[in-house]
Write a protein that holds these residues in place. Structure first.
Motif, PDB file in Angstrom:
ATOM      1  N   GLY A  35       0.788  -1.221   0.000  1.00 10.72           N
ATOM      2  CA  GLY A  35       0.000   0.000   0.000  1.00 10.72           C
ATOM      3  C   GLY A  35       0.821   1.272   0.000  1.00 10.72           C
ATOM      4  N   ALA A  36       2.155   1.167  -0.012  1.00 16.69           N
ATOM      5  CA  ALA A  36       3.045   2.334  -0.001  1.00 16.69           C
ATOM      6  C   ALA A  36       3.706   2.502  -1.365  1.00 16.69           C
ATOM      7  CB  ALA A  36       4.107   2.184   1.081  1.00 16.69           C
ATOM      8  N   CYS A  37       4.164   3.726  -1.637  1.00 14.88           N
ATOM      9  CA  CYS A  37       4.914   4.046  -2.848  1.00 14.88           C
ATOM     10  C   CYS A  37       6.329   4.446  -2.447  1.00 14.88           C
ATOM     11  CB  CYS A  37       4.234   5.182  -3.615  1.00 14.88           C
ATOM     12  SG  CYS A  37       5.164   5.757  -5.066  1.00 14.88           S
ATOM     13  N   VAL A  38       7.310   3.745  -2.992  1.00 15.76           N
ATOM     14  CA  VAL A  38       8.713   3.971  -2.663  1.00 15.76           C
ATOM     15  C   VAL A  38       9.476   4.287  -3.941  1.00 15.76           C
ATOM     16  CG1 VAL A  38      10.806   2.952  -1.677  1.00 15.76           C
ATOM     17  CG2 VAL A  38       8.555   2.343  -0.734  1.00 15.76           C
ATOM     18  N   LEU A  39      10.316   5.312  -3.906  1.00 12.16           N
ATOM     19  CA  LEU A  39      11.204   5.633  -5.024  1.00 12.16           C
ATOM     20  C   LEU A  39      12.609   5.179  -4.692  1.00 12.16           C
ATOM     21  CD1 LEU A  39      10.138   9.285  -5.982  1.00 12.16           C
ATOM     22  CD2 LEU A  39       9.119   7.112  -6.709  1.00 12.16           C
ATOM     23  N   THR A  40      13.281   4.569  -5.666  1.00  7.04           N
ATOM     24  CA  THR A  40      14.681   4.190  -5.502  1.00  7.04           C
ATOM     25  C   THR A  40      15.554   5.090  -6.372  1.00  7.04           C
ATOM     26  OG1 THR A  40      14.773   2.578  -7.312  1.00  7.04           O
ATOM     27  CG2 THR A  40      13.931   1.788  -5.199  1.00  7.04           C
ATOM     28  N   ASP A  41      16.575   5.685  -5.781  1.00  6.45           N
ATOM     29  CA  ASP A  41      17.547   6.514  -6.519  1.00  6.45           C
ATOM     30  C   ASP A  41      16.869   7.336  -7.621  1.00  6.45           C
ATOM     31  OD1 ASP A  41      19.481   5.426  -4.904  1.00  6.45           O
ATOM     32  OD2 ASP A  41      20.428   4.219  -6.447  1.00  6.45           O
ATOM     33  N   PRO A  42      15.901   8.172  -7.289  1.00  9.29           N
ATOM     34  CA  PRO A  42      15.107   8.832  -8.339  1.00  9.29           C
ATOM     35  C   PRO A  42      15.894   9.908  -9.089  1.00  9.29           C
ATOM     36  CG  PRO A  42      14.489   9.668  -6.172  1.00  9.29           C
ATOM     37  CD  PRO A  42      15.437   8.531  -5.928  1.00  9.29           C
ATOM     38  N   VAL A  43      15.890   9.822 -10.411  1.00  2.31           N
ATOM     39  CA  VAL A  43      16.502  10.836 -11.274  1.00  2.31           C
ATOM     40  C   VAL A  43      15.527  11.113 -12.413  1.00  2.31           C
ATOM     41  CG1 VAL A  43      18.454  11.471 -12.721  1.00  2.31           C
ATOM     42  CG2 VAL A  43      18.832   9.994 -10.726  1.00  2.31           C
ATOM     43  N   TRP A  44      14.835  12.259 -12.321  1.00  2.00           N
ATOM     44  CA  TRP A  44      13.965  12.705 -13.407  1.00  2.00           C
ATOM     45  C   TRP A  44      14.648  13.775 -14.258  1.00  2.00           C
ATOM     46  CZ3 TRP A  44      11.361   9.570 -10.237  1.00  2.00           C
ATOM     47  CH2 TRP A  44      10.180   8.981 -10.675  1.00  2.00           C
ATOM     48  N   SER A  45      15.836  14.226 -13.878  1.00  2.00           N
ATOM     49  CA  SER A  45      16.542  15.273 -14.613  1.00  2.00           C
ATOM     50  C   SER A  45      16.968  14.783 -15.992  1.00  2.00           C
ATOM     51  CB  SER A  45      17.780  15.726 -13.840  1.00  2.00           C
ATOM     52  OG  SER A  45      17.421  16.316 -12.600  1.00  2.00           O
ATOM     53  N   PRO A  52      13.709   9.346 -22.130  1.00  2.00           N
ATOM     54  CA  PRO A  52      12.947  10.112 -21.142  1.00  2.00           C
ATOM     55  C   PRO A  52      12.699   9.283 -19.891  1.00  2.00           C
ATOM     56  CG  PRO A  52      11.480   9.264 -22.828  1.00  2.00           C
ATOM     57  CD  PRO A  52      12.874   8.928 -23.287  1.00  2.00           C
ATOM     58  N   ALA A  53      12.387   9.967 -18.796  1.00  2.00           N
ATOM     59  CA  ALA A  53      11.965   9.240 -17.601  1.00  2.00           C
ATOM     60  C   ALA A  53      10.750   8.385 -17.951  1.00  2.00           C
ATOM     61  CB  ALA A  53      11.624  10.218 -16.482  1.00  2.00           C
ATOM     62  N   GLY A  54      10.696   7.191 -17.414  1.00  2.00           N
ATOM     63  CA  GLY A  54       9.649   6.251 -17.790  1.00  2.00           C
ATOM     64  C   GLY A  54       8.266   6.607 -17.303  1.00  2.00           C
ATOM     65  N   LEU A  55       8.177   7.636 -16.466  1.00  2.00           N
ATOM     66  CA  LEU A  55       6.897   8.058 -15.909  1.00  2.00           C
ATOM     67  C   LEU A  55       6.929   9.565 -15.732  1.00  2.00           C
ATOM     68  CD1 LEU A  55       4.272   6.647 -14.618  1.00  2.00           C
ATOM     69  CD2 LEU A  55       5.381   7.124 -12.427  1.00  2.00           C
ATOM     70  N   ASP A  56       5.864  10.250 -16.135  1.00  2.00           N
ATOM     71  CA  ASP A  56       5.774  11.679 -15.861  1.00  2.00           C
ATOM     72  C   ASP A  56       5.666  11.897 -14.360  1.00  2.00           C
ATOM     73  OD1 ASP A  56       5.892  12.402 -18.519  1.00  2.00           O
ATOM     74  OD2 ASP A  56       3.704  12.445 -18.760  1.00  2.00           O
ATOM     75  N   TRP A  57       6.321  12.931 -13.871  1.00  2.00           N
ATOM     76  CA  TRP A  57       6.281  13.229 -12.436  1.00  2.00           C
ATOM     77  C   TRP A  57       4.841  13.392 -11.950  1.00  2.00           C
ATOM     78  CZ3 TRP A  57      10.004  12.933  -8.836  1.00  2.00           C
ATOM     79  CH2 TRP A  57       9.751  13.496  -7.584  1.00  2.00           C
ATOM     80  N   ALA A  76      19.830  16.096  -6.934  1.00  2.00           N
ATOM     81  CA  ALA A  76      19.235  17.169  -6.140  1.00  2.00           C
ATOM     82  C   ALA A  76      18.015  17.801  -6.811  1.00  2.00           C
ATOM     83  CB  ALA A  76      20.298  18.225  -5.831  1.00  2.00           C
ATOM     84  N   PRO A  77      18.033  18.088  -8.121  1.00  2.00           N
ATOM     85  CA  PRO A  77      16.840  18.700  -8.728  1.00  2.00           C
ATOM     86  C   PRO A  77      15.585  17.830  -8.600  1.00  2.00           C
ATOM     87  CG  PRO A  77      18.734  19.010 -10.160  1.00  2.00           C
ATOM     88  CD  PRO A  77      19.163  18.057  -9.077  1.00  2.00           C
ATOM     89  N   THR A  78      15.738  16.521  -8.707  1.00  2.00           N
ATOM     90  CA  THR A  78      14.579  15.641  -8.544  1.00  2.00           C
ATOM     91  C   THR A  78      14.076  15.676  -7.107  1.00  2.00           C
ATOM     92  OG1 THR A  78      15.287  14.167 -10.326  1.00  2.00           O
ATOM     93  CG2 THR A  78      13.762  13.260  -8.692  1.00  2.00           C
ATOM     94  N   LEU A  79      14.980  15.607  -6.154  1.00  2.00           N
ATOM     95  CA  LEU A  79      14.566  15.575  -4.755  1.00  2.00           C
ATOM     96  C   LEU A  79      13.902  16.876  -4.327  1.00  2.00           C
ATOM     97  CD1 LEU A  79      17.630  13.696  -3.226  1.00  2.00           C
ATOM     98  CD2 LEU A  79      15.384  12.769  -3.802  1.00  2.00           C
ATOM     99  N   ARG A  80      14.267  17.982  -4.975  1.00  2.00           N
ATOM    100  CA  ARG A  80      13.620  19.257  -4.641  1.00  2.00           C
ATOM    101  C   ARG A  80      12.133  19.251  -4.967  1.00  2.00           C
ATOM    102  NH1 ARG A  80      18.594  21.894  -6.253  1.00  2.00           N
ATOM    103  NH2 ARG A  80      17.839  22.177  -8.392  1.00  2.00           N
ATOM    104  N   ARG A  81      11.688  18.347  -5.832  1.00  2.00           N
ATOM    105  CA  ARG A  81      10.271  18.277  -6.180  1.00  2.00           C
ATOM    106  C   ARG A  81       9.427  17.651  -5.068  1.00  2.00           C
ATOM    107  NH1 ARG A  81       9.567  16.346 -12.433  1.00  2.00           N
ATOM    108  NH2 ARG A  81      11.176  17.623 -13.422  1.00  2.00           N
ATOM    109  N   LEU A  82      10.075  16.981  -4.129  1.00  2.00           N
ATOM    110  CA  LEU A  82       9.354  16.238  -3.108  1.00  2.00           C
ATOM    111  C   LEU A  82       9.020  17.101  -1.900  1.00  2.00           C
ATOM    112  CD1 LEU A  82      11.579  13.054  -3.240  1.00  2.00           C
ATOM    113  CD2 LEU A  82       9.148  13.121  -3.858  1.00  2.00           C
TER     114      LEU A  82
END
Length: 326
Positions: A82-92, A104-109, A130-136
């Motif tokens: 029931g939880a959503c976990v991100l591993t080493d997220p890089v959307w940049s 491209p990233a496999g999923l839109d933010w 860092a740019p990806t983590l700033r979105r959280l």
């Protein structure tokens, strides 16, 4: 609520260096100069066009099931318990020192559900973005290697769990254990091995168990992880960034070594990662996936147990262990 197996985790004082944990010395200045002069990071024109991309969003999963979606490189969206976990997220689209993202990233933010936890394997730019983590939201729980808590606190994150090897914490109804890897860390010129590196075992009580290797060369830790966690449903293993071998053999798996590591782990299925996103090395961009399929077929294992995902592709583990749908 967060519970840790070590009461000292929240207030630990990390050692100045983790260099004693390194399996083999990391690349030095001369090694990197040799690599750049040889043109080892040149990306062939149109290379990204040959990498499979399947961006269909997140599939629906039933209660008790678990889903994994490859975002690219070492990044997955894991939905478990029931939880959503991100591993080493890089959307940049770019990270320092290498060419623009190949795919491209496999999923839109915007398609992400609420993120309940983020796990970071180590501080290299292709894993700690860092740019990806700033979105959280700054309330998002961050599970990080020993020595990295300060980096996150300085950026406003309020729930940061810092773990050493074999330590674990309970977050969002899941158990997260930080496990060893054959790698190293460096973010700046003079901070080599000032923070730890490793992988993550993520367990749903009485449910699925997932392993994310982070970055690793081949070595004895895979057997030990498998001994301590003999019932892993999926092992997410890196297969790229191995060429030239003189540079990468102690810190990155090649495809054949990844299949051997999977065998050492004793996991049920292997999901591929760490290829087809950034040009970090000199092998042809599609060579890792081609070689891993050949190595897998040579073992005689069922092909359905190799999750050779396209960027954005998902797989689902049903509530009954050992059964999944694409």
């Amino acid at each position: 609520m967060i519970k840790s197996t070590s009461a000292a985790v929240a207030r630990r004082r990390a050692p100045r260096s983790f260099a004693d944990r390194v399996t083999s010395p990391p690349p030095g200045t001369k090694d990197m100069l040799r690599l750049f002069l040889s043109g080892g990071l040149r990306t062939p024109a149109g290379a990204g066009d040959r990498i499979p991309v399947l961006r269909r969003g997140l599939p629906t999963i039933e209660p008790g099931a678990a889903g994994i979606t490859w975002v690219g490189h070492a990044g997955f969206v894991l939905r478990i318990g029931g939880a959503c976990v991100l591993t080493d997220p890089v959307w940049s689209t770019r990270i320092p020192g290498v060419s623009r993202r190949l795919t491209p990233a496999g999923l839109d933010w915007s398609q992400l559900p609420r993120v309940d936890a983020v796990v970071i394997s180590h501080n290299h730019y292709d894993h700690l973005d860092a740019p990806t983590l700033r979105r959280l939201s700054r309330d998002t729980p961050m599970l990080v290697p020993a020595g990295l808590r300060g980096w996150f606190v300085r950026r406003g994150f309020r729930t940061v769990v810092e773990l050493d090897w074999w330590e674990s914490a309970d977050v969002a109804g899941l158990r997260f254990e930080f496990v060893p890897a054959h790698h190293w860390s460096r973010r700046r010129l003079f901070d080599t091995c000032r923070s730890l590196w490793g992988g993550w075992v993520i367990e749903q009580p009485s449910g699925h168990r997932l392993y994310h290797a982070g970055d690793s060369g081949y070595g004895h830790w895979f057997t030990e992880i498998g001994r301590r966690h003999p019932d892993l449903d999926v092992a997410m293993l890196p297969i790229g960034a191995y060429s030239p071998q003189w540079l990468s053999q102690h810190s990155h798996l090649n495809p054949e070594e990844a299949v051997q590591a999977f065998d050492d782990l004793g996991a049920r299925r292997m999901a591929t990662m760490h290829w087809g996103t950034f040009a970090l090395s000199s092998e042809p961009v599609c060579e890792p996936i081609e070689r891993v399929r050949t190595a897998w077929d040579a073992t005689g294992r069922a092909r359905d147990d190799l999750w050779d995902l396209a960027v954005g592709e998902s797989r689902v583990l049903q509530s009954e262990p050992g059964r999944e749908t694409a």
